[in-house]
Design a protein around this motif. Structure first.
Motif, PDB file in Angstrom:
ATOM      1  N   ARG A 140       0.824  -1.212   0.000  1.00  0.00           N
ATOM      2  CA  ARG A 140       0.000   0.000   0.000  1.00  0.00           C
ATOM      3  C   ARG A 140       0.859   1.263   0.000  1.00  0.00           C
ATOM      4  NH1 ARG A 140      -5.162  -1.212   4.033  1.00  0.00           N
ATOM      5  NH2 ARG A 140      -5.514  -3.375   3.373  1.00  0.00           N
TER       6      ARG A 140
ATOM      7  N   ALA B 208      -6.437  14.235   8.804  1.00  0.00           N
ATOM      8  CA  ALA B 208      -7.777  13.884   8.317  1.00  0.00           C
ATOM      9  C   ALA B 208      -8.590  15.138   8.012  1.00  0.00           C
ATOM     10  CB  ALA B 208      -8.486  13.016   9.348  1.00  0.00           C
TER      11      ALA B 208
ATOM     12  N   GLY C  95      -7.922  16.502   4.715  1.00  0.00           N
ATOM     13  CA  GLY C  95      -8.323  15.691   3.563  1.00  0.00           C
ATOM     14  C   GLY C  95      -7.469  14.486   3.294  1.00  0.00           C
ATOM     15  N   MET C  96      -6.720  14.010   4.286  1.00  0.00           N
ATOM     16  CA  MET C  96      -5.874  12.845   4.052  1.00  0.00           C
ATOM     17  C   MET C  96      -6.705  11.613   3.702  1.00  0.00           C
ATOM     18  SD  MET C  96      -3.308  10.824   6.619  1.00  0.00           S
ATOM     19  CE  MET C  96      -2.334   9.447   6.018  1.00  0.00           C
ATOM     20  N   GLU C  97      -6.298  10.926   2.644  1.00  0.00           N
ATOM     21  CA  GLU C  97      -6.881   9.639   2.268  1.00  0.00           C
ATOM     22  C   GLU C  97      -5.995   8.557   2.873  1.00  0.00           C
ATOM     23  OE1 GLU C  97      -7.100   9.526  -1.968  1.00  0.00           O
ATOM     24  OE2 GLU C  97      -7.954  11.543  -2.102  1.00  0.00           O
ATOM     25  N   ARG C  98      -6.451   7.934   3.934  1.00  0.00           N
ATOM     26  CA  ARG C  98      -5.602   6.996   4.674  1.00  0.00           C
ATOM     27  C   ARG C  98      -5.582   5.635   4.000  1.00  0.00           C
ATOM     28  NH1 ARG C  98      -6.599   6.277  11.041  1.00  0.00           N
ATOM     29  NH2 ARG C  98      -5.983   8.483  10.963  1.00  0.00           N
ATOM     30  N   ALA C  99      -4.369   5.092   3.793  1.00  0.00           N
ATOM     31  CA  ALA C  99      -4.220   3.759   3.202  1.00  0.00           C
ATOM     32  C   ALA C  99      -4.265   2.678   4.277  1.00  0.00           C
ATOM     33  CB  ALA C  99      -2.902   3.662   2.426  1.00  0.00           C
TER      34      ALA C  99
ATOM     35  N   GLY D 158      -0.849   7.290   3.677  1.00  0.00           N
ATOM     36  CA  GLY D 158      -1.936   7.716   2.818  1.00  0.00           C
ATOM     37  C   GLY D 158      -1.488   8.841   1.914  1.00  0.00           C
ATOM     38  N   ARG D 159      -2.445   9.638   1.486  1.00  0.00           N
ATOM     39  CA  ARG D 159      -2.154  10.748   0.588  1.00  0.00           C
ATOM     40  C   ARG D 159      -2.894  11.981   1.090  1.00  0.00           C
ATOM     41  NH1 ARG D 159       0.273  11.228  -3.917  1.00  0.00           N
ATOM     42  NH2 ARG D 159       0.421   8.984  -4.241  1.00  0.00           N
ATOM     43  N   ILE D 160      -2.202  13.112   1.058  1.00  0.00           N
ATOM     44  CA  ILE D 160      -2.804  14.370   1.469  1.00  0.00           C
ATOM     45  C   ILE D 160      -2.546  15.381   0.358  1.00  0.00           C
ATOM     46  CG2 ILE D 160      -0.756  14.966   2.833  1.00  0.00           C
ATOM     47  CD1 ILE D 160      -2.712  16.396   4.794  1.00  0.00           C
TER      48      ILE D 160
END
Length: 390
Positions: free
Chosen positions: A10, A254, A257-261, A276-278
């Motif tokens: 991931r 979060a 807008g972090m997209e947590r993996a 994740g991705r921010i």
């Protein structure tokens, strides 16, 4: 909790394709080629003498043969080469057409302008035209460029290379207890060391690290630090990613807008790990314990940085022989700090007795991380084990 292998998959999925950048050859040490270097000429460009001696025809041996000229590097012999003749030749000089052997000077008896060769040896001592590379040969190693690679590219007459742009990595440590090195800590405070170690590991993997000012334990301070990380390819936070009242990084990320993996994995040290991705940046939230942070950076951050450059992510897993017995392992994959020593076919590896994840001294003395899978059975001295070099 997920496994180390699933977490690695991931994390690597967060890597975007590398961006090309053209640089001068002399600046390319440690960089990753993403377009091949193409040879603009042939090397050697002619049949060249591999040593000092005499160029001649094998069929004319043992002589005697008249010496009719001389050839040196940059000063080729341009006369005729009739059968039954020889020329004095020096290393790197072109071997004139007609001659098929260079006899080293120690094997030649010379009398005036004539030579005799009783035993010429087995080698013809000629480097054939193009035996190193030919025009149009492509060179693109799947590793950071080394000094020898730069020498090869120079010999190929390639003055500029297309490499992957170095990923910019923002390193953010947070906590009211942290003060910079050189400060006098107040009661309850400690010196911040993790951010410097993680930045060094990022640089080691080929990134350009940016160590952000220490964040305080407030949402406002963390938001300010995330704003300072704008434009970076990867944001690496240290500490504050757990679930305590003062662990704010996960919440602030979060909110931004972090997209947590994933969050948490079955390993030790380093159970609390966030990825994740921010925005446009990948993000890793490392644990705050020093050893946990470094181990997670070796296992996840460095592979991600290498993948961002189009390189094999690693890390390299090597083999060693266990130096002492070990008890059964628990339910998490364990990376034990260990010493290496010379062995027979493989090195010997011995883990430290103290595996406290807060002890930097032990980490600094370690050569390797001994890898033990979850539920690994008891091990005996002499068994082969996997390890990561440090």
């Amino acid at each position: 909790m997920i496994s180390v292998e699933e977490a690695r998959s991931r994390v690597l999925a967060l890597a975007r394709p590398p961006e090309p950048e053209e640089i001068a050859l002399e600046q390319a040490l440690g960089r990753a080629l993403i377009a091949p270097a193409m040879a603009r000429l042939t090397q050697p460009p002619f049949d060249a003498a591999a040593m000092d001696g005499y160029a001649l025809r094998s069929a004319d041996l043992p002589g005697p043969l008249p010496v009719i000229g001389t050839a040196a590097a940059g000063q080729p012999y341009e006369g005729d080469t009739p059968p039954g003749s020889a020329i004095r030749i020096f290393t790197g000089a072109p071997v004139p057409a007609g001659y098929d052997r260079v006899v080293m000077q120690e094997l030649v008896q010379r009398d005036g302008h004539r030579i005799t060769v009783a035993e010429p040896g087995h080698s013809h001592n000629i480097r054939a035209k193009g035996n190193d590379f030919t025009q149009g040969s492509a060179f693109q190693p799947q590793r950071p460029l080394r000094p020898a690679d730069l020498a090869l590219a120079a010999a190929m007459n390639v003055p500029r290379l297309t490499v992957a742009r170095r990923p910019r990595v923002a390193v953010l440590a947070g906590g009211d207890e942290l003060v910079p090195p050189g400060s006098m800590p107040a009661p309850g405070q400690i010196i911040s060391s993790n951010d410097l170690a993680i930045a060094a590991l990022a640089r080691e993997a080929g990134a350009e690290p940016v160590v952000l000012p220490l964040a305080r334990d407030t949402e406002e301070s963390l938001r300010d630090r995330f704003a300072q990380a704008q434009g970076c390819d990867l944001i690496v936070t240290i500490g504050g990613a757990s679930v305590g009242d003062h662990d704010l990084i996960g919440k602030v990320a979060a909110d931004l807008g972090m997209e947590r993996a994933f969050y948490k994995l079955a390993m030790r040290p380093g159970k609390p790990l966030m990825a994740g991705r921010i925005g446009t940046a990948a993000m890793l939230g490392l644990p705050g314990n020093p050893v946990s942070a470094v181990v997670c950076a070796k296992l996840f951050m460095q592979p991600l940085i290498r993948a961002m450059q189009g390189l094999p992510p690693g890390p390299a897993i090597l083999q060693a022989v266990l130096a002492r017995d070990l008890a059964p392992e628990g339910d998490r994959q364990h990376y034990l700090r260990a010493r290496l020593a010379a062995g027979d076919a493989l090195p010997l590896i011995e883990p430290f007795d103290d595996q406290d994840s807060a002890r930097l001294w032990v980490l600094a003395e370690a050569d390797a991380l001994l890898v033990r899978p979850a539920h690994d059975p008891a091990r005996k001295a002499g068994e082969r084990m996997s390890y990561l070099p440090l």
